[in-house]
Scaffold this motif. Structure first.
Motif, PDB file in Angstrom:
ATOM      1  N   ILE A 177       0.799  -0.696   0.091  1.00 38.97           N
ATOM      2  CA  ILE A 177      -0.411  -0.036  -0.202  1.00 38.97           C
ATOM      3  C   ILE A 177       1.442   1.432   0.106  1.00 38.97           C
ATOM      4  N   ILE A 178       0.775   1.989  -1.193  1.00 46.02           N
ATOM      5  CA  ILE A 178       1.454   3.018  -1.208  1.00 46.02           C
ATOM      6  C   ILE A 178       1.055   4.837  -0.206  1.00 46.02           C
ATOM      7  N   THR A 179       1.455   4.628  -0.174  1.00 39.79           N
ATOM      8  CA  THR A 179       0.686   5.821   1.325  1.00 39.79           C
ATOM      9  C   THR A 179       1.795   7.899   0.652  1.00 39.79           C
ATOM     10  N   HIS A 180       1.168   8.414   0.429  1.00 40.82           N
ATOM     11  CA  HIS A 180       1.496  10.171   0.628  1.00 40.82           C
ATOM     12  C   HIS A 180       1.819  10.255   2.119  1.00 40.82           C
TER      13      HIS A 180
ATOM     14  N   ASN B  25      -8.979   4.347   8.350  1.00 38.56           N
ATOM     15  CA  ASN B  25     -10.389   4.237   7.332  1.00 38.56           C
ATOM     16  C   ASN B  25      -9.979   2.549   6.935  1.00 38.56           C
ATOM     17  N   ILE B  26     -10.744   1.777   7.367  1.00 41.05           N
ATOM     18  CA  ILE B  26     -10.804   0.590   6.885  1.00 41.05           C
ATOM     19  C   ILE B  26     -11.616  -0.094   5.929  1.00 41.05           C
TER      20      ILE B  26
ATOM     21  N   LYS C 177      -5.312 -10.002   8.040  1.00 40.78           N
ATOM     22  CA  LYS C 177      -3.541  -9.186   7.992  1.00 40.78           C
ATOM     23  C   LYS C 177      -4.144  -7.273   8.587  1.00 40.78           C
ATOM     24  N   VAL C 178      -5.742  -6.900   8.253  1.00 39.74           N
ATOM     25  CA  VAL C 178      -5.217  -5.815   9.160  1.00 39.74           C
ATOM     26  C   VAL C 178      -4.935  -6.064  10.550  1.00 39.74           C
TER      27      VAL C 178
ATOM     28  N   LEU D 145      -8.192   1.034   3.589  1.00 39.12           N
ATOM     29  CA  LEU D 145      -7.521   0.067   3.954  1.00 39.12           C
ATOM     30  C   LEU D 145      -8.152  -1.143   2.893  1.00 39.12           C
ATOM     31  N   MET D 146      -9.002  -1.535   2.803  1.00 37.51           N
ATOM     32  CA  MET D 146      -9.574  -2.419   2.341  1.00 37.51           C
ATOM     33  C   MET D 146      -9.254  -1.922   0.000  1.00 37.51           C
TER      34      MET D 146
END
Length: 190
Positions: A100-103, A135-136, A161-162, A150-151
């Protein structure tokens, strides 16, 4: 530093950021990190960030972390915000490890332009507190804000996994704080 995972379902309403919450509610004495999955709906009288006044801050399901430190007396707001940023950077790194790539912008994480997280740091006379949550899913988030869950950010993520991610975040944060303490204790000063 103590760590505990709560059963899913507890609503984060803002009251959990108050000092001594983990001790009064859970009997957890001392510095701690508490995590759980659950909804969020912060009432206006529980807001502590002046920029959030008048905004809806809610979600149907989030991964929450409440951190409380008692190691600096009096409590230090600057140190608390530094620790909050360390936590956010840890989360960003662990999310990258699972694809999961985030900024990051300050203490917020974004995925595909949607706001993934919320966070606040605060101090009382005796302790420093941090609330961080992701947030999931985007269900129940404010309609006027582009959000991410996340989902939605990963096709391979499930609740198991969460839960593992939650444990990794808590463990990595505790290890980082302890590593800093060890570095302080071995450093020659002048």
């Amino acid at each position: 530093m103590k760590q505990i995972n709560l059963e899913p379902g507890m609503l984060y309403d803002g009251s959990q950021i108050k000092p001594m919450w983990a001790f009064q509610r859970l009997g957890l004495k001392g510095s701690s990190i508490v995590s759980w999955r659950g909804p969020m709906n912060i009432q206006p009288d529980e807001l502590i960030d002046y920029e959030d006044v008048g905004l809806e801050i809610k979600s149907d399901e989030m991964l929450h972390f409440i951190i409380e430190h008692f190691d600096a007396q009096p409590a230090d707001m600057r140190l608390c915000y530094h620790r909050q940023r360390i936590l956010v950077m840890i989360v960003q790194n662990l999310l990258r490890e699972i694809g999961i790539i985030t900024h990051r912008k300050g203490d917020d994480l974004y995925c595909d332009g949607g706001k993934l997280s919320v966070s606040i740091a605060s101090c009382s006379v005796s302790s420093m507190k941090i609330h961080f949550a992701m947030n999931i899913t985007t269900q129940g988030t404010p309609e006027n804000i582009k959000t991410a869950g996340l989902m939605e950010c990963s096709e391979n993520l499930d609740m198991l996994k969460v839960s593992k991610l939650s444990d990794n975040i808590s463990k990595t944060y505790i290890d980082e704080i302890l590593d800093i303490e060890e570095d302080i204790s071995k450093t020659r000063v002048f």
